[in-house]
Write a protein that holds these residues in place. Structure first.
Motif, PDB file in Angstrom:
ATOM      1  N   SER A  55       0.915  -1.198  -0.021  1.00  0.00           N
ATOM      2  CA  SER A  55      -0.053   0.065  -0.028  1.00  0.00           C
ATOM      3  C   SER A  55       0.781   1.158   0.008  1.00  0.00           C
ATOM      4  CB  SER A  55      -1.023  -0.152   1.182  1.00  0.00           C
ATOM      5  OG  SER A  55      -1.608   1.339   1.454  1.00  0.00           O
ATOM      6  N   ALA A  56       1.969   1.194   0.669  1.00  0.00           N
ATOM      7  CA  ALA A  56       3.081   2.490   0.941  1.00  0.00           C
ATOM      8  C   ALA A  56       3.522   2.899  -0.393  1.00  0.00           C
ATOM      9  CB  ALA A  56       3.797   2.254   2.093  1.00  0.00           C
ATOM     10  N   GLU A 116       2.563   1.724  -3.385  1.00  0.00           N
ATOM     11  CA  GLU A 116       1.581   2.340  -4.391  1.00  0.00           C
ATOM     12  C   GLU A 116       1.390   3.698  -4.083  1.00  0.00           C
ATOM     13  OE1 GLU A 116      -1.036  -1.445  -5.945  1.00  0.00           O
ATOM     14  OE2 GLU A 116      -2.191  -0.038  -4.713  1.00  0.00           O
ATOM     15  N   GLN A 117       1.335   4.121  -2.777  1.00  0.00           N
ATOM     16  CA  GLN A 117       1.327   5.845  -2.467  1.00  0.00           C
ATOM     17  C   GLN A 117       2.267   6.703  -3.133  1.00  0.00           C
ATOM     18  OE1 GLN A 117      -1.684   6.494  -0.380  1.00  0.00           O
ATOM     19  NE2 GLN A 117      -2.230   4.604  -0.900  1.00  0.00           N
ATOM     20  N   SER A 156       8.449  13.000   3.644  1.00  0.00           N
ATOM     21  CA  SER A 156       7.653  12.071   2.873  1.00  0.00           C
ATOM     22  C   SER A 156       7.578  10.668   3.670  1.00  0.00           C
ATOM     23  CB  SER A 156       8.503  11.736   1.469  1.00  0.00           C
ATOM     24  OG  SER A 156      10.030  12.007   1.346  1.00  0.00           O
ATOM     25  N   GLU A 177       4.785  11.165   5.885  1.00  0.00           N
ATOM     26  CA  GLU A 177       3.633  11.007   5.255  1.00  0.00           C
ATOM     27  C   GLU A 177       3.072   9.562   4.868  1.00  0.00           C
ATOM     28  OE1 GLU A 177       3.403  12.493   1.032  1.00  0.00           O
ATOM     29  OE2 GLU A 177       3.966  14.403   2.263  1.00  0.00           O
ATOM     30  N   THR A 178       4.205   8.795   4.450  1.00  0.00           N
ATOM     31  CA  THR A 178       3.907   7.467   4.264  1.00  0.00           C
ATOM     32  C   THR A 178       3.481   6.868   5.387  1.00  0.00           C
ATOM     33  OG1 THR A 178       5.705   7.531   2.559  1.00  0.00           O
ATOM     34  CG2 THR A 178       4.700   5.493   3.044  1.00  0.00           C
ATOM     35  N   VAL A 218       0.237   6.942   6.560  1.00  0.00           N
ATOM     36  CA  VAL A 218      -0.840   5.995   5.670  1.00  0.00           C
ATOM     37  C   VAL A 218      -0.546   4.494   6.289  1.00  0.00           C
ATOM     38  CG1 VAL A 218      -0.988   4.820   3.655  1.00  0.00           C
ATOM     39  CG2 VAL A 218      -0.298   7.128   3.418  1.00  0.00           C
ATOM     40  N   VAL A 259      -4.937   1.764   3.168  1.00  0.00           N
ATOM     41  CA  VAL A 259      -5.660   1.737   1.843  1.00  0.00           C
ATOM     42  C   VAL A 259      -5.172   0.637   1.207  1.00  0.00           C
ATOM     43  CG1 VAL A 259      -5.802   2.885  -0.327  1.00  0.00           C
ATOM     44  CG2 VAL A 259      -5.392   4.260   1.640  1.00  0.00           C
TER      45      VAL A 259
END
Ligand code: SF4
Length: 426
Positions: A11-12, A14-15, A114, A117-118, A121, A127
């Motif tokens: 998921s990370a 893909e982000q 960043s 940020e990840t 998630v 997600v």
């Protein structure tokens, strides 16, 4: 745990703009998430790692990440010198080293930001990776990471670190977010899942968590594993009995049926205490199914002691027994101090005896389902048959042209075997 960790990392990635590929030779990043709980798992990981070398030789820009228990929480300094084609190593459940490296390579000005940020998630709002969106019926949620017990044979504490529980609200948030994305069933994970919350300031319990999770709209089923005989409370058993979404299925390993062996294994309970617990579980949760784990051929296990295990399994009539032959794991108490003195053929003989016994017991228990109607949650279709599970975790196959994905349907059972059942939609 590794399935959950891998999903989080996918998921990370893909982000960050990566997409999955089925062909390793097309990949820019390959993550090998490893398990070393048994020697055979470690051998498999090493074999796979060796097979990646030619890809790295062909494409020096390829990033190879070795993650999980082969690295462990304390890191593994030898691994990169042994396998120089590995670019980055990550401890279990920790995607940060890989994400930092990828951000660095991408020349992100503010790597800290960043990564943070990840990680946001990663912290609660999971997600799902694109290929699973709208398709994933059942998901794992780790709630207790690591383990602070010290069972003599077990490598997990040294690889996954000390026990710590995830924050209560973070788990609820993750479950809600999964339910919003179509997930119907969650399985809460912990090495000793019943110890959830004991290390948190407010001391929330697993029973309370099950109650709150039951309120989430869209979720149909909740499971949890693995329990430890010393930590299952009546409060927890009552929550399972009361809450209709919580499946009546308990995974509680015995490991051996002789007290002397249990003592050497440092399991902290006796065979009689385990028998009493199984009685308590069955009284409090009518219709419950129970799975156990057993290790045969632990150092010093005599044939008489093995017979006690055999007798215990024969008496308790579990739905499932996960069987293993003992193999010494480097860094454990038993590998350091106890001679692996049961010959391999003897381990295999004991394993087979239990396997045959369990096959008979599972067949007998499952036969009681014949000509009954049970609720089945369908998870996937393969080779024309839908595959799903009953609340008691029995595997059921149904032939149907309809789209049953994620549906819970009544199924009339027409055939049963030790490992699965066949039925028709009622
Ligand atoms: S309780 Fe389970 S994970 Fe923890 S040391 Fe014992 S066997 Fe390993």
């Amino acid at each position: 745990m590794n399935v959950a960790d891998s999903r989080r990392l996918a998921s990370a990635l893909e982000q960050m703009g990566y997409e999955p590929t089925l062909k390793p030779e097309q990949a820019d990043v390959i993550v090998l998430n490893t398990c070393v709980v048994r020697q055979s798992a470690e051998n498999k990981a090493i074999g796979r790692l060796s097979s990646l070398r030619p890809l790295k030789d062909k494409n020096p820009d390829l990033v190879i990440n070795l993650m999980g228990c082969l690295i462990g929480v304390r890191g593994n300094t030898q691994i990169q010198s042994r396998f120089p084609w590995v670019d980055v190593v990550s401890p279990p459940s920790d995607p940060e080293p890989l994400l930092t490296l990828l951000n660095e390579r991408a020349g992100k000005a503010d790597e800290q930001a960043s990564v943070a940020e990840t990680n946001a998630v990663l912290d609660g709002d999971l997600v799902l990776p694109k290929h699973e969106q709208g398709k994933l019926v059942s998901a794992y949620i780790p709630i207790v990471l690591g383990c602070s017990h010290a069972c003599a044979y077990c490598i997990i504490p040294s690889r996954r670190g000390r026990e710590h529980s995830r924050p209560y609200q973070e788990i609820l948030q993750e479950a809600r977010s999964l339910a919003r994305q179509g997930v119907k069933e969650i399985t809460l994970l912990g090495q000793i899942v019943d110890r959830y919350g004991l290390d948190l300031p407010e001391k929330p319990t697993l029973a309370a968590l099950l109650r709150d999770l039951s309120e989430i709209k869209g979720l149909k089923r909740i499971r949890f594993l693995t329990s430890h005989p010393s930590w299952m409370t009546d409060d927890l058993l009552d929550a399972v009995a009361e809450l209709s979404k919580v499946c009546p299925h308990i995974e509680v390993p015995i490991q051996a049926g002789a007290d002397e062996v249990l003592r050497t294994m440092r399991r902290g309970y006796t065979a009689q205490a385990y028998r009493d617990l199984i009685g308590r579980i069955r009284t409090r949760i009518p219709g419950v199914s129970i799975a156990t784990d057993i290790i045969v051929g632990f150092p010093g296990e005599t044939d008489e002691q093995f017979q006690e295990t055999y007798q215990l399994l024969n008496d308790l009539r579990m739905d499932v027994a996960h069987l293993a032959r003992y193999s010494p794991r480097e860094g454990t108490y038993s590998a350091r101090k106890l001679a692996d003195d049961v010959p391999e053929e003897e381990k295999m003989r004991r394993f087979r005896l239990l396997e045959e016994l369990q096959e008979e017991i599972s067949a007998e228990i499952n036969a009681r389902y014949r000509d009954t109607t049970v609720a089945v949650l369908f998870e996937e279709q393969s080779r024309g048959r839908w595959r799903g599970r009953t609340p008691t975790n029995k595997l059921v196959f149904v032939e149907s042209d309809r789209d049953l994905l994620g549906q819970e349907r009544d199924v009339h059972i027409t055939w049963t075997g030790p490992w699965s059942m066949i039925g028709t939609l009622a």
